[in-house]
Design a protein around this motif. Structure first.
Motif, mmCIF file in Angstrom:
data_model
loop_
_atom_site.group_PDB
_atom_site.id
_atom_site.type_symbol
_atom_site.label_atom_id
_atom_site.label_comp_id
_atom_site.label_asym_id
_atom_site.label_seq_id
_atom_site.Cartn_x
_atom_site.Cartn_y
_atom_site.Cartn_z
ATOM 1 N N ASP A 177 30.475 91.707 72.881
ATOM 2 C CA ASP A 177 30.813 90.347 73.317
ATOM 3 C C ASP A 177 31.552 89.587 72.215
ATOM 4 N N GLU A 178 31.068 89.728 70.976
ATOM 5 C CA GLU A 178 31.724 89.064 69.852
ATOM 6 C C GLU A 178 33.131 89.602 69.634
ATOM 7 N N THR A 179 33.295 90.922 69.725
ATOM 8 C CA THR A 179 34.602 91.556 69.549
ATOM 9 C C THR A 179 35.572 91.093 70.624
ATOM 10 N N LYS A 180 35.076 91.005 71.857
ATOM 11 C CA LYS A 180 35.916 90.561 72.972
ATOM 12 C C LYS A 180 36.431 89.147 72.730
ATOM 13 N N ILE A 181 35.577 88.269 72.248
ATOM 14 C CA ILE A 181 35.972 86.878 71.968
ATOM 15 C C ILE A 181 37.024 86.844 70.858
ATOM 16 N N ILE A 182 36.796 87.620 69.810
ATOM 17 C CA ILE A 182 37.740 87.662 68.684
ATOM 18 C C ILE A 182 39.101 88.182 69.153
ATOM 19 N N LEU A 183 39.094 89.272 69.932
ATOM 20 C CA LEU A 183 40.350 89.837 70.436
ATOM 21 C C LEU A 183 41.081 88.845 71.337
ATOM 22 N N HIS A 184 40.338 88.195 72.193
ATOM 23 C CA HIS A 184 40.943 87.227 73.110
ATOM 24 C C HIS A 184 41.608 86.095 72.328
ATOM 25 N N ASN A 185 40.887 85.568 71.334
ATOM 26 C CA ASN A 185 41.441 84.481 70.524
ATOM 27 C C ASN A 185 42.667 84.930 69.728
ATOM 28 N N THR A 186 42.623 86.149 69.195
ATOM 29 C CA THR A 186 43.756 86.689 68.442
ATOM 30 C C THR A 186 44.970 86.847 69.345
ATOM 31 N N MET A 187 44.772 87.403 70.525
ATOM 32 C CA MET A 187 45.872 87.596 71.481
ATOM 33 C C MET A 187 46.489 86.253 71.864
ATOM 34 N N GLU A 188 45.633 85.262 72.127
ATOM 35 C CA GLU A 188 46.148 83.937 72.500
ATOM 36 C C GLU A 188 47.000 83.341 71.387
ATOM 37 N N SER A 189 46.526 83.444 70.152
ATOM 38 C CA SER A 189 47.288 82.846 69.052
ATOM 39 C C SER A 189 48.609 83.581 68.827
ATOM 40 N N LEU A 190 48.619 84.905 68.985
ATOM 41 C CA LEU A 190 49.858 85.662 68.831
ATOM 42 C C LEU A 190 50.856 85.328 69.940
ATOM 43 N N LEU A 191 50.352 85.225 71.153
ATOM 44 C CA LEU A 191 51.224 84.899 72.285
ATOM 45 C C LEU A 191 51.766 83.476 72.163
ATOM 46 N N GLU A 192 50.950 82.560 71.616
ATOM 47 C CA GLU A 192 51.408 81.184 71.398
ATOM 48 C C GLU A 192 52.541 81.136 70.381
ATOM 49 N N ARG A 193 52.528 82.066 69.448
ATOM 50 C CA ARG A 193 53.590 82.117 68.438
ATOM 51 C C ARG A 193 54.856 82.775 68.990
ATOM 52 N N GLY A 194 54.794 83.218 70.242
ATOM 53 C CA GLY A 194 55.992 83.751 70.889
ATOM 54 C C GLY A 194 56.123 85.263 70.841
ATOM 55 N N GLU A 195 55.125 85.952 70.372
ATOM 56 C CA GLU A 195 55.213 87.407 70.351
ATOM 57 C C GLU A 195 54.955 87.944 71.753
ATOM 58 N N LYS A 196 55.686 88.977 72.126
ATOM 59 C CA LYS A 196 55.532 89.567 73.461
ATOM 60 C C LYS A 196 54.411 90.593 73.424
ATOM 61 N N LEU A 197 53.727 90.709 74.556
ATOM 62 C CA LEU A 197 52.608 91.644 74.662
ATOM 63 C C LEU A 197 53.059 93.081 74.419
ATOM 64 N N ASP A 198 54.229 93.441 74.937
ATOM 65 C CA ASP A 198 54.752 94.809 74.740
ATOM 66 C C ASP A 198 54.907 95.122 73.247
ATOM 67 N N ASP A 199 55.430 94.140 72.487
ATOM 68 C CA ASP A 199 55.611 94.341 71.051
ATOM 69 C C ASP A 199 54.260 94.478 70.345
ATOM 70 N N LEU A 200 53.300 93.651 70.768
ATOM 71 C CA LEU A 200 51.966 93.697 70.161
ATOM 72 C C LEU A 200 51.300 95.053 70.387
ATOM 73 N N VAL A 201 51.422 95.577 71.606
ATOM 74 C CA VAL A 201 50.802 96.869 71.930
ATOM 75 C C VAL A 201 51.453 97.983 71.120
ATOM 76 N N SER A 202 52.768 97.989 71.049
ATOM 77 C CA SER A 202 53.452 99.075 70.334
ATOM 78 C C SER A 202 53.186 99.016 68.821
#
Length: 198
Positions: free
Chosen positions: A147-172
């Motif tokens: 549960d803690e890891t899920k929250i951390i990942l979710h928050n990290t993804m949100e902040s990266l996406l807010e900075r304009g990074e694309k999900l495809d780039d993040l995954v690769s």
């Protein structure tokens, strides 16, 4: 979350015989403790008497939840907890206590034994250890960490996406995701591309 009482009984034909008991009544005032202990001992025996052989049950009594397990050999255990304590962990504790008790105390002593004559000292240890279900139970600990890891990942993804990074780039770029996870993402992305709004 709190455990108040843990007891082992032998379910007889008409009544339950208390073999061993442990209590943690530190959250009650000194003057209440003896009457609460008496109430919990009486309630535990009554629940064992009313529970059929080979079954488990959870019974709400006032603001407490009483969890009972009566084995097929009539050896029984009851744990009394508050309503927030996880039910699955209570039954894990009861299984563990009964298994350990049956290995250490001869079954010939169960019908006539008493807390004074039965030599089994682990109840207090188990009651103290299981006060924190997250530390005592491996499954609860893993779930809390997930549960803690899920929250951390979710928050990290949100902040990266807010900075304009694309999900495809993040995954690769990800060093955390394995090859199979990346391949799964690409396949899912391809299959869902017909649904995307441009």
């Amino acid at each position: 979350m709190k455990l108040y009482s843990l007891s082992v009984h032998h379910k007889g034909a008409t009544k339950a015989n208390l073999l061993k008991t442990a209590h943690d009544l530190s959250s009650f005032s000194f003057f209440q403790r003896s009457s609460i202990q008496e109430f919990m001992t009486f309630t535990s025996a009554l629940i064992v008497e009313r529970t059929s052989q080979g079954s488990r049950a959870s019974v709400k009594e006032q603001e407490y939840l009483c969890h009972v397990y009566v084995r097929n050999d009539n050896l029984s255990a009851v744990v009394i907890a508050d309503t927030e304590y996880p039910q699955r962990v209570c039954f894990t504790l009861l299984d563990k206590v009964l298994e350990e008790f049956s290995r250490q105390v001869d079954s010939i002593d169960w019908p006539s034994g008493s807390p004074e004559t039965i030599n089994y000292k682990a109840l207090d240890i188990h009651l103290a250890k299981y006060q924190n279900p997250r530390e005592a139970d491996a499954m609860t600990k893993v779930q809390a960490e997930l549960d803690e890891t899920k929250i951390i990942l979710h928050n990290t993804m949100e902040s990266l996406l807010e900075r304009g990074e694309k999900l495809d780039d993040l995954v690769s770029k990800s060093e955390v995701l394995g090859t199979q996870s990346k391949a799964f993402y690409k396949t899912a992305r391809k299959q869902n591309s017909c649904c995307e709004v441009m």
